[in-house]
Write an enzyme that holds these catalytic residues in place. Structure first.
Site, PDB file in Angstrom:
ATOM      1  CG  LEU A 102       6.103 -40.781 -51.779  1.00 39.60           C
ATOM      2  CD1 LEU A 102       7.397 -41.965 -51.399  1.00 39.60           C
ATOM      3  CD2 LEU A 102       5.530 -40.296 -50.988  1.00 39.60           C
ATOM      4  CG  ASP A 103       6.599 -46.313 -55.391  1.00 44.56           C
ATOM      5  OD1 ASP A 103       7.195 -46.319 -56.691  1.00 44.56           O
ATOM      6  OD2 ASP A 103       6.498 -47.718 -54.158  1.00 44.56           O
TER       7      ASP A 103
END
Length: 235
Positions: A102-103
């Site tokens: 997840l960025d």
């Protein structure tokens, strides 16, 4: 037992990433560095080490849901010294690994486990596990762009798989959208909206397969229930 399976059962990584660790020379058997695939080991006699640390099969499997805040990277360590999701689990009794990424500038649901086989199953493209995101994008999202997103947009020379796209709310200068995809390309959701002329203002993952974020507070985690684990294994 094959070495890469042993590493996966030890919670080191998925089988695929375990193979990468072996190929890159991080793994030794009885003090000898191993870089070839398919080596058989005896879990009762052989000493397996990753970067000098002995690893053992963890019989008890752990499955957690974490609400990742913006500002943490989804890696075990970061060469730039940024905070990682694993900082929250330094004192956890077993070594955990994030399921996918997840960025840094995104937030929301992240699954963590020491079950390497489960991790590989959830991330393998053939299983098409859906991931759901609540996205705020710039300006008014037109019907034509919604149709393009649903049909697939071109990224890196190939179309994305059709996405489920539903407008939640139109604001004066932004649109809130619920998006479901089953691919895992790098920064895919952001790049999909950029491809149709909109920048992502905020992105939160709210669902991963049958698991949903619901009211889990930001920066907090919980153990998955037995029912949730069975649903994940049934995907």
């Amino acid at each position: 037992m094959r070495l890469q399976k042993y590493l996966a059962l030890s919670g080191v990584a998925s089988r695929r990433n375990s193979e990468k660790l072996i190929a890159e020379g991080h793994v030794s058997v009885n003090g000898v560095k191993v870089t070839e695939m398919g080596i058989q080991i005896d879990e009762t006699k052989d000493r397996i080490q990753v970067d000098g640390k002995t690893v053992r099969i963890e019989r008890e499997k752990h499955y957690l849901a974490y609400n990742k805040p913006v500002g943490e990277v989804t890696t075990v360590s970061d060469p730039e010294g940024r905070a990682t999701v694993m900082d929250k689990f330094k004192d956890y009794p077993v070594r955990l690994y994030p399921v996918g990424r997840l960025d840094y500038d995104s937030e929301g649901l992240l699954l963590l486990t020491n079950d390497g086989d489960m991790m590989q199953h959830l991330l393998h493209p053939s299983h098409e596990v859906p991931k759901q995101y609540l996205v705020r994008v710039s300006n008014h999202l037109e019907d034509e762009n919604i149709r393009r997103l649903r049909a697939g947009v071109e990224l890196d020379g190939r179309l994305t798989s059709p996405a489920q796209v539903r407008v939640v709310r139109y604001d004066t200068f932004a649109t809130d959208v619920l998006v479901t995809i089953h691919e895992g390309r790098n920064r895919q959701v952001r790049r999909m909206f950029e491809a149709v002329g909109h920048s992502v203002v905020h992105l939160k993952r709210v669902g991963f397969g049958p698991i949903f974020l619901n009211d889990l507070p930001r920066g907090q985690w919980r153990r998955l229930t037995d029912v949730e684990v069975r649903k994940l294994k049934g995907l």
